[in-house]
Design an enzyme around this catalytic site. Sequence first.
Site, PDB file in Angstrom:
ATOM      1  N   HIS A 177       4.130  21.412 -30.447  1.00  0.00           N
ATOM      2  CA  HIS A 177       3.747  22.588 -29.669  1.00  0.00           C
ATOM      3  C   HIS A 177       4.469  22.633 -28.321  1.00  0.00           C
ATOM      4  O   HIS A 177       3.977  23.256 -27.383  1.00  0.00           O
ATOM      5  CB  HIS A 177       2.227  22.608 -29.465  1.00  0.00           C
ATOM      6  CG  HIS A 177       1.484  22.605 -30.756  1.00  0.00           C
ATOM      7  ND1 HIS A 177       1.417  23.707 -31.575  1.00  0.00           N
ATOM      8  CD2 HIS A 177       0.820  21.618 -31.401  1.00  0.00           C
ATOM      9  CE1 HIS A 177       0.720  23.399 -32.662  1.00  0.00           C
ATOM     10  NE2 HIS A 177       0.348  22.136 -32.578  1.00  0.00           N
ATOM     11  N   LYS A 219      -0.492   2.390  -2.969  1.00  0.00           N
ATOM     12  CA  LYS A 219      -1.365   1.598  -3.840  1.00  0.00           C
ATOM     13  C   LYS A 219      -2.789   2.086  -3.746  1.00  0.00           C
ATOM     14  O   LYS A 219      -3.525   2.127  -4.717  1.00  0.00           O
ATOM     15  CB  LYS A 219      -1.278   0.126  -3.416  1.00  0.00           C
ATOM     16  CG  LYS A 219      -2.119  -0.818  -4.251  1.00  0.00           C
ATOM     17  CD  LYS A 219      -1.532  -0.944  -5.636  1.00  0.00           C
ATOM     18  CE  LYS A 219      -2.335  -1.811  -6.559  1.00  0.00           C
ATOM     19  NZ  LYS A 219      -2.018  -1.493  -7.965  1.00  0.00           N
ATOM     20  N   LYS A 225       3.981   4.801 -16.057  1.00  0.00           N
ATOM     21  CA  LYS A 225       4.644   3.601 -15.538  1.00  0.00           C
ATOM     22  C   LYS A 225       6.122   3.877 -15.335  1.00  0.00           C
ATOM     23  O   LYS A 225       6.694   3.527 -14.314  1.00  0.00           O
ATOM     24  CB  LYS A 225       4.514   2.414 -16.508  1.00  0.00           C
ATOM     25  CG  LYS A 225       3.196   1.705 -16.574  1.00  0.00           C
ATOM     26  CD  LYS A 225       2.853   0.836 -15.395  1.00  0.00           C
ATOM     27  CE  LYS A 225       2.201   1.600 -14.301  1.00  0.00           C
ATOM     28  NZ  LYS A 225       0.838   1.977 -14.378  1.00  0.00           N
ATOM     29  N   ARG A 239       0.814  -1.215   0.000  1.00  0.00           N
ATOM     30  CA  ARG A 239       0.000   0.000   0.000  1.00  0.00           C
ATOM     31  C   ARG A 239       0.847   1.264   0.000  1.00  0.00           C
ATOM     32  O   ARG A 239       0.348   2.332  -0.303  1.00  0.00           O
ATOM     33  CB  ARG A 239      -0.925   0.009   1.228  1.00  0.00           C
ATOM     34  CG  ARG A 239      -1.912  -1.115   1.240  1.00  0.00           C
ATOM     35  CD  ARG A 239      -2.589  -1.213   2.577  1.00  0.00           C
ATOM     36  NE  ARG A 239      -3.527  -0.135   2.796  1.00  0.00           N
ATOM     37  CZ  ARG A 239      -4.822  -0.200   2.507  1.00  0.00           C
ATOM     38  NH1 ARG A 239      -5.298  -1.287   1.972  1.00  0.00           N
ATOM     39  NH2 ARG A 239      -5.613   0.799   2.749  1.00  0.00           N
TER      40      ARG A 239
HETATM   41  C1  G6P Z   1      -2.593   5.255  -6.912  1.00  0.00           C
HETATM   42  C2  G6P Z   1      -1.884   4.042  -7.450  1.00  0.00           C
HETATM   43  C3  G6P Z   1      -2.150   3.921  -8.946  1.00  0.00           C
HETATM   44  C4  G6P Z   1      -3.642   3.913  -9.221  1.00  0.00           C
HETATM   45  C5  G6P Z   1      -4.343   5.118  -8.601  1.00  0.00           C
HETATM   46  C6  G6P Z   1      -5.857   4.979  -8.650  1.00  0.00           C
HETATM   47  O1  G6P Z   1      -2.000   6.400  -7.410  1.00  0.00           O
HETATM   48  O2  G6P Z   1      -0.503   4.121  -7.207  1.00  0.00           O
HETATM   49  O3  G6P Z   1      -1.579   2.714  -9.426  1.00  0.00           O
HETATM   50  O4  G6P Z   1      -3.851   3.921 -10.589  1.00  0.00           O
HETATM   51  O5  G6P Z   1      -3.989   5.235  -7.230  1.00  0.00           O
HETATM   52  O6  G6P Z   1      -6.235   3.887  -7.853  1.00  0.00           O
HETATM   53  P1  G6P Z   1      -7.566   3.045  -7.996  1.00  0.00           P
HETATM   54  O7  G6P Z   1      -7.445   1.983  -6.946  1.00  0.00           O
HETATM   55  O8  G6P Z   1      -8.694   3.998  -7.716  1.00  0.00           O
HETATM   56  O9  G6P Z   1      -7.623   2.510  -9.367  1.00  0.00           O
END
Ligand code: G6P
Length: 611
Positions: A507, A606, A488, A27
């Site tokens: 641009h 996460k 990524k 997390r």
């Molecule tokens: C965080 C994670 C991303 C994820 C985003 C949205 O920034 O690090 O990997 O895309 O949250 O999270 P969710 O659980 O709402 O898709």
Amino acid sequence: MCGIVGYIGPRQAGDLLVSGLRRLEYRGYDSAGVAIANGELEVRKKEGKVDELAALLENRPVEGTVGMGHTRWATHGAPTDTNAHPHTATHGRFAIIHNGIIENYVSIKRRLLEKGYTFDSETDTEVLAHFIEDVQEETGLSFPESVRQALTQVEGAYGIVALSMDNPDELVVARNGSPLLLGVGEGEHFVGSDASPFIEFTRHVVYLNDGEMAVVRRDGYDVSEINGAPVSKEVHELEWDLEEIEKGGFEHFMLKEIMEQPEALENAMRGRVRADEGTIKLGGLEYVTKELESADRIVICACGTSWHAGLVGEYLIERFARIPVEVEYASEFRYRDPVLTEGDVVLVISQSGETADTLAAVRQAKQAGVLALGVVNAVGSTIARETDAGVYLHAGPEIGVASTKAFTAQVTVLAQIALLLAQKRGTISDESLRQHLDALAAIPEQIRTVLETDEQIQAIAREMRLAQNALYLGRGLNFPVALEGALKLKEISYIHAEGYPAAEMKHGPIALIDRFMPVVFVATRDATYEKVVSNIEEVVARQGSVIAITDAGNRDLDELAEHVIEVPKTADAFEPLLTVVPLQLLSYHVAVMRGCNVDQPRNLAKSVTVE
Ligand code: G6P
């Protein structure tokens, strides 16, 4: 973001809490700690990784069968030993761990300071601890009732676990805006911010809702509203098992999750895409399909990678179903007083189902009286429960912070929604529907082919690992793929990367191009291909080094690009499902070669449960 584990039962809590915290590492966090009742409350906490906490516990072990553990992602105050949770009060007689943010902590702290309280840490959590202490002293109430009283005066988001030596045979837990659930065992109970810390012991869970608290004992639990009324709760059974949240022989979760995309997508389509019959069945939308198919507008809200999936969804729904779609950052949507009228449908996308801003968008939609739908991976998560209807990804747990299989599964589900709506609205011919269903059903096998490019991609990563900047370009449906590829790379390798629509390069970003700048083009032979080739020429003319993703057998780019990665040909609409995969692998290998912590990149979480 911040993890919580709690235990009460016959087992030794120390090891159990530490292994639970390891499961929560994904997390994102920067310090960790535990408190265990052992005649008195013993607290061990440490800046850094759970390993460091484990070493501390090895040096100074604690016995005891009741306790709690926390991984902290710093919000108020730096990640230090002192700021780490648990925080104690009443001269160490009680301890608390907390996820979320207490918004009115400054005014509470001011009142407590006036009364002579002192604070060791800079956290809002320690303020809450002393506040509970103060309430108990002023009122003489029991510990759980003091927690309740205090919480009625607290503004903000929290998931908390508290343990007092007044009665060390109970844990007091409460939730408002930060996920929390109970694990129900035989003669033992668990608490978690998700189920991963206790899934090896029980799959029976009770989800707490916002505004609820529970007193948890070895032999049972009582749930009530924080405002007082008792609540009876249903026990749910989880589908995921331990194996799914372990690495299964892969070096990192991220690689495992990239590699399991074929199966994840098969699961996301199982029983839904019926290519032979030419139909799609999405059980979760059955009761709302009528309303959805007659929507005047669909507003997609999401964050991060899920937002990129939303951008692909916009193309797909508009192209097939001809319903206007807008895609919003959930965090922006809620703060600009959006106009939602009858005929609008809000569709949120979230892997975790717990992202605070995305959840707020659901609540905003419901407040405006419009249909709120969810595309969610985590079964039973808050967004899944609060939306009116929705579609689960069934992609299995995603542990790596950088989302991979959730993205492709989200796009797969959005493609199904787009085709279903197109069929219902009569905006697609039977023949075209059948062709697209066949194409969708073939994607998992085609991803298997793309995954075979792994060695080639490692060779490219070896060159790219030294870059300081990178540019990702694409057009049409491949523009969101470019955004996702750049995200990524920056997330896990810390190379600065930008995604841009290829034509927009002129641009701005073209000014950055020189021979040290890798430029990744997503250049499949679709309607915009010729134009993209011109953009490649423009980069080559400025000595940029081009890496091109294109479809199998295309030799046009061999002379222009330094590296050409081929993906199988699919229907134009589904290209993102294939073109994103080499970009996931590329960022993975670059990050590994740069020695980065791929699964837990610095500062990232996460599940972002604060706004
Ligand atoms: C965080 C994670 C991303 C994820 C985003 C949205 O920034 O690090 O990997 O895309 O949250 O999270 P969710 O659980 O709402 O898709």
